[in-house]
Write a protein that holds these residues in place. Structure first.
Motif, PDB file in Angstrom:
ATOM      1  N   TYR A 188       0.815  -1.216   0.000  1.00 53.64           N
ATOM      2  CA  TYR A 188       0.000   0.000   0.000  1.00 53.64           C
ATOM      3  C   TYR A 188       0.850   1.269   0.000  1.00 53.64           C
ATOM      4  O   TYR A 188       1.951   1.291   0.560  1.00 53.64           O
ATOM      5  N   ALA A 189       0.294   2.345  -0.594  1.00 60.25           N
ATOM      6  CA  ALA A 189       0.897   3.678  -0.502  1.00 60.25           C
ATOM      7  C   ALA A 189       0.493   4.297   0.829  1.00 60.25           C
ATOM      8  O   ALA A 189      -0.415   3.799   1.513  1.00 60.25           O
ATOM      9  N   LEU A 195      -1.382  -0.677  -4.049  1.00 61.31           N
ATOM     10  CA  LEU A 195      -0.546  -0.519  -5.239  1.00 61.31           C
ATOM     11  C   LEU A 195      -0.321  -1.842  -5.958  1.00 61.31           C
ATOM     12  O   LEU A 195      -0.503  -1.947  -7.162  1.00 61.31           O
ATOM     13  N   LYS A 196       0.083  -2.848  -5.197  1.00 66.63           N
ATOM     14  CA  LYS A 196       0.446  -4.122  -5.813  1.00 66.63           C
ATOM     15  C   LYS A 196       0.001  -5.273  -4.927  1.00 66.63           C
ATOM     16  O   LYS A 196      -0.136  -5.117  -3.708  1.00 66.63           O
ATOM     17  N   GLU A 197      -0.166  -6.413  -5.577  1.00 62.78           N
ATOM     18  CA  GLU A 197      -0.509  -7.621  -4.832  1.00 62.78           C
ATOM     19  C   GLU A 197       0.300  -8.780  -5.393  1.00 62.78           C
ATOM     20  O   GLU A 197       0.378  -8.962  -6.607  1.00 62.78           O
ATOM     21  N   THR A 198       0.928  -9.529  -4.503  1.00 58.49           N
ATOM     22  CA  THR A 198       1.683 -10.697  -4.957  1.00 58.49           C
ATOM     23  C   THR A 198       1.021 -11.970  -4.420  1.00 58.49           C
ATOM     24  O   THR A 198       0.482 -11.986  -3.309  1.00 58.49           O
ATOM     25  N   LYS A 199       1.068 -13.003  -5.251  1.00 61.57           N
ATOM     26  CA  LYS A 199       0.533 -14.303  -4.832  1.00 61.57           C
ATOM     27  C   LYS A 199       1.496 -15.403  -5.246  1.00 61.57           C
ATOM     28  O   LYS A 199       2.166 -15.293  -6.273  1.00 61.57           O
ATOM     29  N   THR A 200       1.555 -16.434  -4.451  1.00 61.91           N
ATOM     30  CA  THR A 200       2.404 -17.584  -4.766  1.00 61.91           C
ATOM     31  C   THR A 200       1.535 -18.696  -5.325  1.00 61.91           C
ATOM     32  O   THR A 200       0.554 -19.102  -4.701  1.00 61.91           O
ATOM     33  N   MET A 217       2.874 -11.027  -9.603  1.00 62.22           N
ATOM     34  CA  MET A 217       2.657  -9.700  -9.021  1.00 62.22           C
ATOM     35  C   MET A 217       1.690  -8.930  -9.910  1.00 62.22           C
ATOM     36  O   MET A 217       1.865  -8.862 -11.126  1.00 62.22           O
ATOM     37  N   GLU A 218       0.692  -8.377  -9.256  1.00 61.65           N
ATOM     38  CA  GLU A 218      -0.323  -7.632 -10.000  1.00 61.65           C
ATOM     39  C   GLU A 218      -0.241  -6.163  -9.604  1.00 61.65           C
ATOM     40  O   GLU A 218      -0.259  -5.834  -8.419  1.00 61.65           O
ATOM     41  N   ASN A 219      -0.148  -5.305 -10.608  1.00 60.51           N
ATOM     42  CA  ASN A 219      -0.182  -3.867 -10.358  1.00 60.51           C
ATOM     43  C   ASN A 219      -1.646  -3.452 -10.263  1.00 60.51           C
ATOM     44  O   ASN A 219      -2.370  -3.461 -11.254  1.00 60.51           O
ATOM     45  N   LYS A 220      -2.082  -3.092  -9.063  1.00 60.27           N
ATOM     46  CA  LYS A 220      -3.508  -2.831  -8.861  1.00 60.27           C
ATOM     47  C   LYS A 220      -3.940  -1.483  -9.435  1.00 60.27           C
ATOM     48  O   LYS A 220      -5.133  -1.167  -9.472  1.00 60.27           O
ATOM     49  N   LEU A 221      -2.958  -0.669  -9.871  1.00 61.48           N
ATOM     50  CA  LEU A 221      -3.316   0.615 -10.470  1.00 61.48           C
ATOM     51  C   LEU A 221      -3.652   0.470 -11.949  1.00 61.48           C
ATOM     52  O   LEU A 221      -4.179   1.370 -12.563  1.00 61.48           O
TER      53      LEU A 221
END
Lengths: 251, 369
Positions: A188-189, A195-200, A217-221
C-alpha cells in the motif's frame, strides 16, 4: 535509457523466494518472531537463479528469461531472451549499472529510475534493491488468521518505521503457519491506496527450503496486467568468482 | 596494414569456431528490420523508399577467457540501389588476470548517459541516443581494472581515412555514488583535399550521479589548438521521472551544450548535418529535451527536441514504439526541421551545399531472433 528495460531477479528472490521458512511447530508466536523467521530465511551467502518473467497486459504476453547471481549485498543479472539478449545489470548496494550489449557501453542508472518497472514488468528496480530485513524497515503486528488455498496463514500488517525510506508505506502479508512462506502480500501507498498484490502459485522444497517457484505480481493501479515469475533453476551458495560484482564483469 | 587487419581477425575467429564447434554451442541472433522512409523536401514533396536491413550476430562460446564477436549489418543502399554491408564487430577479447585485451573491429564510445557527448573517443559516435557508424573502429583496446569500479583504458585505433594511429586514454571511477571519467584523445586530421594536418588533441571530464530525486550529469572538454588558445566545451544535464496515479510514468531529460561552432558538426553527426558553413568561431548553445511516456507495459511515445539558442532553429523528433509480441516491434519516428534560411537547423541556401530535407517520417517493423 529507453532501453532500460531490464532486470533483476534477485529482487524477486527477495520479494517472494525468500519468504520461505523452515518448518517448525507453530506455537504462539509474536509478529516480530514470525517475521524474523521469514527474514532469517531471506538471508543467505549467495544464490544463482535461472528464471523467466511473464509480462501480461490485455491479451498480450511477453516472456523474458534471465540468469542471476546474488550475495547479501550485490546482484548480477543477465537477460537471455532474444529481444534483450546480453543486457546486464549490476547492483552494488544502492547503485545500479547497466550494460547495453549493442553499444557495449556501461551506464550508471539514475536513482529515480529505480522506481520504474523493470523490463516493462510490474516489478520495480526498487522492489529488488530493498534487501534490508523487513524487521528493520517495518513495525509488524498480527491482525488475524486466514486460509489461503487451503493453508492456514498468519495475517500480519507492517507499517514503515519512522525515518526509514521504503517503497511501500504499509504491507499486509499472509504467512503459511506451517512452512512460514509468504503466500500473499498486499503493498500500500501512504494514502492507503493498494498498489500491488503478490501471490504464490507453486511451492517446491529445494535443498531443504520451501521455495515459491511460481509467483505473480499484479499492479492494482492498472487493469488487466500482471507479471509472473517462474524459477527454472535455483542453486544455493554457488561458488561466485572474485570480481563477479564489478563493472569489469559487465563488459 | 588496415587492409589485412579484419582478414586476420576473421581468420582467427574462424579457426576458433572450427576448433570449438564440436563441443560448444554456437548461436546466431540478430534483428531483421523493414522500414518505409519518407523524405520531405523543402517544397513539401515526399519521396518514399523502402529500407531493409539485417543485423546478424554470432554468439560464440567463451573459451579460456577468450571471447570472439562477429556482427555484420546488411542493408539495401538507396544510393547504389543494391545491398551493402558493414562489419560492426569482428574482434577477439582475452581477459588476462590483470587486463582485458580486445583487438579487431569493435564499438568504442565513452558514453555516460547524455544525449550528446562532446568528449567521446569519436565525436558523434552516439547522437541523441542513436549510435552512428563512427562508433565502430579497427582498434586495439587494453582495459585495466583496478578495483570493482575503477579502471584505465588505452585505445589505439586505425581511422578509416588516415594512416596515422588515433590514441585515447580513459580513467573511470565511482566516488560517493558519482560516476567519474577523465579522458584524453589524440586524433590525426586530414582536410578535404587529403592534406595531413597536425593531430588534434582534447581532454574531457564527465560526471554522473544523483541530486535528490533528479539524475544529474555533466561534461567538460578542452580542445587544444595550435598556436592559440584552445576551445572549451561543456555540457550539463539532468533527468527525472514522474509517476501518474494510474501507475504510468513519464521520463524527462534536459541538457545544454556550449561548444564552438567549428566543433559542432562532428558531435551532431550525420543525423543532423545543419548549416555550419560560416562563423565557425562562434560559440553555439544547444538545448536538448526529451520526454518519454510509457503508455502501457509494451508501448511508449516520446518527443525529442534539439534547438540552437543562437538562432532559434529547432529539430523535433517524435517517436512511438510498440512491442507487438516477444520478438516483433513496431517503430514510428519522424524528424522535422524548423528555422529560417541558413540557421543551424533551417533550410540552407548556400551555393554548393546539398539541400537539406525539411523532414523525415519512418515506419518500421523489427523482428528479433
Amino acid at each position: 535509457m529507453q532501453k532500460i528495460k531490464g532486470f533483476l531477479l534477485i529482487g524477486i528472490v527477495i520479494l517472494f523466494l525468500f519468504s520461505n521458512l523452515t518448518v517448525i511447530s507453530a506455537t504462539e508466536l509474536t509478529a516480530e518472531e514470525i517475521i524474523k523467521k521469514r527474514d532469517d530465511n531471506e538471508y543467505f551467502d549467495s544464490v544463482k537463479i535461472e528464471a523467466e518473467m511473464i509480462i501480461v497486459s490485455g491479451g498480450r504476453k511477453i516472456i523474458k528469461t534471465m540468469v542471476a547471481l546474488s550475495d547479501k549485498k550485490n546482484s548480477f543479472v543477465e537477460f537471455t531472451n532474444p529481444h534483450d539478449r546480453g543486457t546486464k545489470f549490476l547492483k552494488r548496494e544502492d547503485n545500479l549499472w547497466m550494460f547495453f550489449p549493442d553499444a557495449e557501453e556501461i551506464i550508471k542508472i539514475s536513482g529515480h529510475m529505480l522506481n520504474q518497472g523493470m523490463m516493462g514488468s510490474d516489478f520495480s528496480y526498487q522492489d529488488i534493491m530493498e534487501s534490508d530485513k523487513l524487521t528493520d524497515l517495518y513495525n509488524f503486528k498480527i491482525i488475524g488468521e486466514e486460509e489461503i488455498e487451503g493453508r492456514l496463514c498468519y495475517v500480519l500488517e507492517g507499517v514503515a518505521r519512522e525515518g526509514v525510506k521504503v517503497s511501500y508505506y504499509r504491507r499486509v502479508t499472509w504467512i503459511d503457519k506451517e512452512r512460514f512462506i509468504g503466500l500473499k502480500e498486499e503493498l500500500y501507498a501512504q494514502s492507503g491506496k493498494l498498489l500491488k498484490e503478490t501471490k504464490t502459485n507453486e511451492i517446491q522444497e529445494i535443498e531443504g527450503r520451501w521455495i515459491p517457484v511460481d509467483s505473480v505480481m499484479e499492479n492494482k493501479l492498472r487493469k488487466n496486467t500482471y507479471t509472473g515469475f517462474k524459477i527454472t533453476l535455483i542453486e544455493f551458495n554457488p561458488e561466485i568468482p572474485e570480481g563477479t560484482f564489478s563493472l569489469q564483469n559487465l563488459r | 596494414m588496415k587492409r589485412y587487419f579484419n582478414i586476420i581477425i576473421l581468420f582467427i575467429i574462424s579457426f576458433l569456431l572450427w576448433s570449438t564447434s564440436i563441443y560448444a554451442k554456437v548461436d546466431i541472433g540478430g534483428e531483421l528490420t523493414t522500414s518505409l522512409i519518407n523524405i520531405i523536401d523543402n517544397e513539401g514533396k515526399i519521396s518514399p523508399y523502402l529500407q531493409e536491413s539485417l543485423d546478424l550476430e554470432l554468439f560464440l562460446p567463451t573459451l579460456n577467457n577468450t571471447q570472439a564477436k562477429f556482427e555484420i549489418y546488411l542493408f539495401n543502399n538507396p544510393m547504389s540501389r543494391g545491398f551493402d554491408y558493414l562489419i560492426k564487430k569482428l574482434y577477439l577479447k582475452h581477459k588476462f588476470e590483470k587486463l582485458h585485451l580486445t583487438i579487431g573491429r569493435q564499438p568504442i564510445s565513452w558514453s555516460f548517459g547524455s544525449m550528446l557527448n562532446p568528449v567521446d573517443f569519436t565525436l558523434g559516435a552516439i547522437v541523441a541516443e542513436e549510435e552512428t557508424l563512427a562508433k565502430f573502429q579497427n582498434a586495439l583496446e587494453i582495459y585495466v581494472p583496478l578495483d570493482w569500479s575503477t579502471s584505465l583504458s588505452l585505445v589505439a585505433a586505425l581511422p578509416e581515412n588516415s594512416e596515422e594511429i588515433k590514441w585515447g586514454l580513459r580513467g573511470r571511477t565511482n566516488l560517493e555514488g558519482y560516476d567519474l571519467t577523465l579522458n584524453y584523445v589524440r586524433e590525426p586530421e586530414i582536410d578535404f583535399m587529403g592534406t595531413v594536418l597536425p593531430a588534434s588533441q582534447r581532454i574531457g571530464f564527465t560526471v554522473k550521479g544523483d541530486l535528490g530525486p533528479i539524475g544529474v550529469y555533466g561534461a567538460l572538454g578542452y580542445y587544444f589548438e595550435d598556436n592559440e588558445d584552445g576551445d572549451l566545451a561543456y555540457l550539463i544535464g539532468g533527468d527525472y521521472s514522474y509517476f501518474f496515479e494510474a501507475g504510468n510514468k513519464i521520463y524527462f531529460q534536459l541538457e545544454y551544450l556550449s561548444i564552438k561552432k567549428d566543433n559542432l558538426s562532428t558531435i551532431l553527426g550525420p543525423f543532423f548535418a545543419g548549416n555550419i558553413t560560416n562563423n565557425l568561431n562562434e560559440n553555439i548553445g544547444l538545448i536538448l529535451g526529451m520526454a518519454n511516456y510509457e503508455i502501457d507495459e509494451f508501448s511508449q511515445i516520446n518527443l525529442m527536441a534539439i534547438s540552437s539558442l543562437n538562432d532559434g532553429s529547432i529539430i523535433l523528433i517524435p517517436g512511438y514504439r510498440n512491442q507487438l509480441s516477444n520478438n516483433l516491434s513496431l517503430n514510428l519516428s519522424a524528424a522535422i526541421y524548423f528555422g529560417k534560411e541558413d540557421t543551424l537547423f533551417g533550410a540552407n541556401v548556400s551555393e554548393g551545399v546539398q539541400p537539406k530535407p525539411k523532414g523525415m517520417i519512418s515506419i518500421g517493423l523489427t523482428y528479433s531472433f
